[in-house]
Design an enzyme around this catalytic site. Structure first.
Site, short mmCIF file in Angstrom:
data_model
loop_
_atom_site.label_atom_id
_atom_site.label_comp_id
_atom_site.label_asym_id
_atom_site.label_seq_id
_atom_site.Cartn_x
_atom_site.Cartn_y
_atom_site.Cartn_z
N ASP A 145 3.14 -7.33 -2.48
CA ASP A 145 2.38 -7.48 -1.71
C ASP A 145 2.93 -8.65 -0.37
O ASP A 145 4.17 -8.43 0.31
CB ASP A 145 1.19 -8.70 -2.25
CG ASP A 145 -0.09 -9.15 -0.64
OD1 ASP A 145 0.10 -7.91 0.40
OD2 ASP A 145 -0.50 -9.85 -1.20
N CYS A 202 -12.38 13.35 10.00
CA CYS A 202 -12.80 12.13 9.45
C CYS A 202 -12.18 11.10 10.27
O CYS A 202 -11.27 10.90 10.48
CB CYS A 202 -13.19 12.00 7.97
SG CYS A 202 -13.10 9.98 7.65
N CYS A 225 -9.01 -8.08 12.84
CA CYS A 225 -9.39 -7.61 11.69
C CYS A 225 -10.11 -9.06 11.21
O CYS A 225 -9.01 -9.69 10.30
CB CYS A 225 -8.27 -7.40 10.36
SG CYS A 225 -8.99 -6.40 9.02
C1 B12 Z 1 0.29 -7.73 7.00
C2 B12 Z 1 -0.74 -7.25 5.43
C3 B12 Z 1 -2.55 -7.59 5.71
C4 B12 Z 1 -2.56 -7.55 7.48
C5 B12 Z 1 -2.66 -6.46 8.54
C6 B12 Z 1 -3.33 -5.44 7.61
C7 B12 Z 1 -2.44 -3.89 7.63
N1 B12 Z 1 -3.13 -2.89 7.73
O1 B12 Z 1 -1.51 -4.37 8.78
C8 B12 Z 1 -4.35 -8.39 6.90
C9 B12 Z 1 -4.24 -9.76 6.86
C10 B12 Z 1 -4.77 -7.81 8.24
C11 B12 Z 1 -4.22 -7.45 6.06
C12 B12 Z 1 -5.94 -6.61 5.15
C13 B12 Z 1 -5.75 -6.39 4.18
N2 B12 Z 1 -5.28 -6.10 3.06
CO1 B12 Z 1 -3.32 -6.47 3.24
N3 B12 Z 1 -1.33 -6.57 3.45
C14 B12 Z 1 -0.53 -6.43 4.85
C15 B12 Z 1 0.75 -6.22 4.25
C16 B12 Z 1 1.91 -8.36 3.53
C17 B12 Z 1 2.04 -6.17 5.12
C18 B12 Z 1 1.57 -4.55 5.12
C19 B12 Z 1 2.09 -4.60 6.66
O2 B12 Z 1 3.29 -4.20 6.65
N4 B12 Z 1 2.18 -4.20 7.73
C20 B12 Z 1 2.74 -3.83 9.19
C21 B12 Z 1 2.01 -2.52 9.56
C22 B12 Z 1 2.88 -2.50 11.07
O3 B12 Z 1 2.27 -1.42 8.76
P1 B12 Z 1 1.49 -0.47 8.50
O4 B12 Z 1 0.26 -0.63 7.96
O5 B12 Z 1 2.11 0.36 7.01
O6 B12 Z 1 1.64 0.40 9.67
C23 B12 Z 1 1.57 1.84 9.39
C24 B12 Z 1 0.67 2.33 9.71
O7 B12 Z 1 0.72 1.17 11.52
C25 B12 Z 1 2.10 3.22 10.52
N5 B12 Z 1 1.22 4.67 12.25
C26 B12 Z 1 1.70 3.77 12.93
N6 B12 Z 1 1.31 4.25 13.87
C27 B12 Z 1 1.14 5.79 12.80
C28 B12 Z 1 1.01 7.38 13.71
C29 B12 Z 1 0.41 8.02 12.71
C30 B12 Z 1 -0.08 9.72 13.39
C31 B12 Z 1 0.24 8.08 11.64
C32 B12 Z 1 0.17 9.39 10.47
C33 B12 Z 1 0.81 6.73 11.04
C34 B12 Z 1 1.07 5.66 12.33
O8 B12 Z 1 2.48 3.30 10.38
C35 B12 Z 1 2.65 2.39 9.84
C36 B12 Z 1 4.57 1.83 8.87
O9 B12 Z 1 3.83 2.80 8.08
C37 B12 Z 1 0.43 -5.95 2.71
C38 B12 Z 1 1.07 -5.62 1.46
C39 B12 Z 1 3.11 -5.13 1.82
N7 B12 Z 1 4.35 -6.23 1.86
O10 B12 Z 1 2.75 -3.85 2.10
C40 B12 Z 1 -0.55 -5.85 1.90
C41 B12 Z 1 -1.68 -4.35 2.08
C42 B12 Z 1 -1.83 -3.57 3.27
N8 B12 Z 1 -2.43 -5.04 2.45
C43 B12 Z 1 -3.91 -4.89 1.35
C44 B12 Z 1 -5.08 -4.96 1.25
C45 B12 Z 1 -5.95 -4.58 0.28
C46 B12 Z 1 -6.17 -5.37 2.28
C47 B12 Z 1 -7.37 -5.70 2.54
C48 B12 Z 1 -8.64 -4.20 2.04
C49 B12 Z 1 -7.69 -6.93 1.68
C50 B12 Z 1 -9.25 -7.10 1.89
N9 B12 Z 1 -10.57 -6.65 1.34
O11 B12 Z 1 -9.65 -7.96 2.87
C51 B12 Z 1 -6.63 -5.61 3.90
C52 B12 Z 1 -7.13 -4.41 5.21
C53 B12 Z 1 -7.60 -4.58 6.73
C54 B12 Z 1 -6.94 -3.33 7.07
N10 B12 Z 1 -7.80 -1.76 7.36
O12 B12 Z 1 -5.46 -3.06 6.16
C55 B12 Z 1 -3.30 -3.60 0.39
C56 B12 Z 1 -3.50 -2.29 0.30
C57 B12 Z 1 -3.09 -1.37 -0.62
C58 B12 Z 1 -3.79 0.20 -0.11
N11 B12 Z 1 -4.45 1.12 -1.05
O13 B12 Z 1 -2.62 0.58 1.01
C59 B12 Z 1 -1.53 -3.94 0.30
C60 B12 Z 1 -0.43 -2.99 0.10
C61 B12 Z 1 -1.02 -5.45 -0.54
C62 B12 Z 1 -1.16 -4.97 -1.95
N12 B12 Z 1 0.30 -5.14 -2.38
O14 B12 Z 1 -1.99 -3.85 -2.95
N13 B12 Z 1 -3.49 -7.44 5.04
S1 SF4 Z 2 -12.30 -6.51 10.06
FE1 SF4 Z 2 -10.68 -5.55 9.04
S2 SF4 Z 2 -11.17 -5.33 6.50
FE2 SF4 Z 2 -12.69 -4.89 7.92
S3 SF4 Z 2 -13.55 -3.16 8.82
FE3 SF4 Z 2 -12.58 -4.17 10.23
S4 SF4 Z 2 -10.08 -3.86 9.48
FE4 SF4 Z 2 -11.12 -3.08 8.11
#
Ligand code: B12
Ligand code: SF4
Length: 386
Positions: A145, A202, A225
Site C-alpha cells: 500500500d 455492468c 471519494c
Molecule cells: C491512492 C489510493 C487511494 C485513493 C485513490 C483511489 C484510487 N482509485 O486511486 C483513495 C484514498 C480514494 C483510496 C480509496 C480506497 N482504497 Co485505496 N489506495 C490508494 C493507493 C495508495 C494508490 C492507488 C493509485 O496508484 N492510484 C492512482 C491511479 C491513477 O491509479 P489506478 O487507480 O490504478 O488507475 C488506473 C485506472 O484509472 C486505469 N485507467 C485509466 N483509464 C482507463 C481506461 C480504461 C479503458 C481502463 C481499462 C483503465 C483505465 O489505469 C490507471 C493505472 O492503472 C493504493 C495502494 C498502491 N500502492 O497501489 C491503495 C489501494 C488501491 N486502495 C485499496 C482500497 C481497499 C481502497 C478502498 C476500498 C478503502 C475503503 N474501503 O475506503 C477505497 C476504494 C475507493 C476506490 N473506488 O478506489 C486497495 C485496493 C485493493 C484492490 N482490490 O484493488 C489498495 C490496492 C491498497 C492495498 N494494498 O490493498 N485509495
Molecule cells: S465514495 Fe469512494 S469508495 Fe464510496 S462508492 Fe464512491 S468511489 Fe467508491
C-alpha cells in the site's frame, strides 16, 4: 551442450523457486499469488500522470512527489526482474451497506474493522521474502500500500484479476474484497498470463457511488471519494459533499459492495480477519465523546488510529449532522468549544443541521467573540451567522 544443460538447470531452479513462493503464499493465508515482469504496465505511468495533472489526487501530495518511481517499478528498483503480487480476500459476512440505514450508528469500512491489514500482510510478506531470499540467494523487497508501487495494474498484469470500473482489482473467484501486496525480486521467476476485463456492460459500482466520484468508468476523482475525504483529507470537507457522506465515518465500501462478482467469492478462509464486534455498528453518541487518550486506546492496533482523534471526530460530527437526531445536540454543543479548530468547525455545521433555524440563531448570537481560526469563522459564515 554444457551451455544447454546449464540453461536447463537454471530453468529448473526458477521453476522450483516459482513453485516455492506460491506454496509459501498459500501456507500463509494468501488467496492469490501470481507473477509478472516489472515492464508489464507500460500504460500505467501515463494514466497516473493524467490523474495527477488533473488534480484528482487532491491533497495526497505524496502521489505527485513519487510519480516517477510509482509509474514504473524499474525506476523504483532498477535490479528488479520479477514482481510477485499477493492478494488476500477480506469479504464481509454480511452486506456492509445495511448500517447506512441506521443513522444513529457509524459506518466504518470493512477493511478497518479489525487490526491494521498493513501490519498483517507486511508481516506475512516479510516471512515469505526471508525464506525465499535464503533459498534463492536473490535480493527481495516487499511492499504493501504505502510504497510508490502501482499495485492494481501490477496485480492485473499478473492475472490476479482485472481493474474494475471502480478502479480496484476484481477477481472472478474473490470479487472486489481484496487486499494487495507485492514482493519485488532479482530472481527471473516464471510469469503468469494477465486476466481480461470481465466488467462487460455492468456499471453497478459507478451508479452506487454516493458522491459521483467516477468521472468515467475506470477513473476516479479522489477529491469526491468518501474514502479520501474521511481518511486522507485533513481540513474541512466541501459543504456540498457533507450531506452525501451519510453516516460513513471512516472509508466507504459502496462501490465494492455493489460489484456482482462478490457473489462468487469463495467462503471465508480461516485466516481471514474477523471484524471487531464493537466496530461493526458503533454508536455515534459514544464516538462523539472520545478525547485523545480514549480514542487512542479504543482504536489501538486499528488503521483508524492513523487519522488521529480530531479528524475522526470531524467525521463523526458530519454523521451526527446528517442523522437528524437531536439526541446528539449536547455532545455537538460541547464540541463547538473543542480545542481543535476542525472539530469546532464541524460541530457548528452539525448544530446548524440539528437545530431549528431560530434556535441556531440564538446559539450563534451567544458564541464567544474571540474565535480567530479562519475555517471556523468560515463555518459560521456558511451557516448564516456571520
Ligand atoms: C491512492 C489510493 C487511494 C485513493 C485513490 C483511489 C484510487 N482509485 O486511486 C483513495 C484514498 C480514494 C483510496 C480509496 C480506497 N482504497 Co485505496 N489506495 C490508494 C493507493 C495508495 C494508490 C492507488 C493509485 O496508484 N492510484 C492512482 C491511479 C491513477 O491509479 P489506478 O487507480 O490504478 O488507475 C488506473 C485506472 O484509472 C486505469 N485507467 C485509466 N483509464 C482507463 C481506461 C480504461 C479503458 C481502463 C481499462 C483503465 C483505465 O489505469 C490507471 C493505472 O492503472 C493504493 C495502494 C498502491 N500502492 O497501489 C491503495 C489501494 C488501491 N486502495 C485499496 C482500497 C481497499 C481502497 C478502498 C476500498 C478503502 C475503503 N474501503 O475506503 C477505497 C476504494 C475507493 C476506490 N473506488 O478506489 C486497495 C485496493 C485493493 C484492490 N482490490 O484493488 C489498495 C490496492 C491498497 C492495498 N494494498 O490493498 N485509495
Ligand atoms: S465514495 Fe469512494 S469508495 Fe464510496 S462508492 Fe464512491 S468511489 Fe467508491
Amino acid at each position: 551442450m554444457p551451455e544447454r544443460s546449464a540453461q536447463t538447470k537454471e530453468n529448473k531452479r526458477l521453476q522450483t523457486l516459482t513453485a516455492f513462493v506460491k506454496a509459501e503464499a498459500q501456507a500463509l493465508g494468501f488467496d492469490l499469488c501470481r507473477i509478472t515482469r516489472p515492464d508489464s504496465i507500460p500504460e500505467a505511468k501515463e494514466r497516473l500522470g493524467q490523474f495527477i495533472d488533473a488534480g484528482r489526487h487532491g491533497t495526497m501530495e505524496w502521489m505527485a512527489e513519487t510519480r516517477e518511481r510509482r509509474g514504473d517499478p524499474r525506476t523504483l528498483w532498477s535490479d528488479v526482474k520479477s514482481v510477485v503480487v499477493f492478494a488476500m480476500n477480506y469479504g464481509p459476512e454480511e452486506d456492509p451497506r445495511g448500517i447506512l440505514e441506521k443513522p444513529d450508528k457509524a459506518a466504518i469500512s470493512v477493511y478497518a474493522r479489525n487490526r491494521d491489514y498493513h501490519d498483517i500482510i507486511k508481516g506475512r510478506l516479510k516471512e515469505i521474502a526471508t525464506r525465499f531470499a535464503a533459498r534463492a540467494g536473490e535480493d527481495v523487497k516487499v511492499f504493501v500500500d504505502t510504497a510508490p508501487v502501482m499495485e492494481k495494474p501490477l496485480a492485473a498484469a499478473a492475472g490476479l484479476g482485472w481493474q474494475g470500473k471502480h478502479t480496484n482489482l476484481v477477481s472472478r473467484a474473490h470479487g472486489s474484497w481484496l487486499f494487495l501486496g507485492s514482493m519485488f525480486t532479482t530472481a527471473d521467476l516464471l510469469i503468469d498470463a494477465p486476466e481480461i476485463d470481465h466488467c462487460g456492460s455492468c456499471r453497478a459500482c459507478l451508479d452506487a457511488c454516493p458522491t459521483a466520484a467516477f468521472p468515467a468508468p475506470y477513473q476516479i476523482d479522489a477529491r469526491r471519494c468518501i474514502s479520501y475525504l474521511t481518511i486522507e483529507h485533513k481540513g474541512p470537507i466541501d459543504p456540498a459533499i457533507r450531506p452525501l457522506i451519510g453516516n460513513r465515518i471512516y472509508g466507504c465500501d459502496d462501490c465494492l459492495a455493489a460489484c456482482p462478482w462478490n457473489k462468487f467469492a469463495s467462503a471465508a478462509s480461516e485466516m481471514k480477519l474477523k471484524a471487531r464486534e464493537d466496530l461493526q455498528e458503533p454508536d455515534i453518541a459514544a464516538l462523539l465523546s472520545l478525547d485523545d487518550p480514549t480514542f487512542r486506546s479504543f482504536f489501538s492496533g486499528s488503521p483508524v488510529k492513523r487519522i488521529g482523534r480530531d479528524r475522526f471526530v470531524r467525521n463523526v460530527l458530519i454523521a451526527a449532522g446528517n442523522s437528524g437526531d437531536r439526541r446528539f445536540l449536547d455532545a455537538c454543543l460541547s464540541l463547538a468549544a473543542d480545542a481543535s479548530p476542525v472539530v469546532r468547525a464541524m460541530a457548528i455545521w452539525a448544530l446548524s443541521r440539528l437545530m431549528e433555524a431560530g434556535e441556531f440563531q440564538r446559539f450563534a448570537a451567544q458564541r464567544p467573540q474571540d474565535e480567530s481560526d479562519s475555517d471556523v469563522l468560515n463555518e459560521w459564515r456558511l451557516a448564516g451567522a456571520a
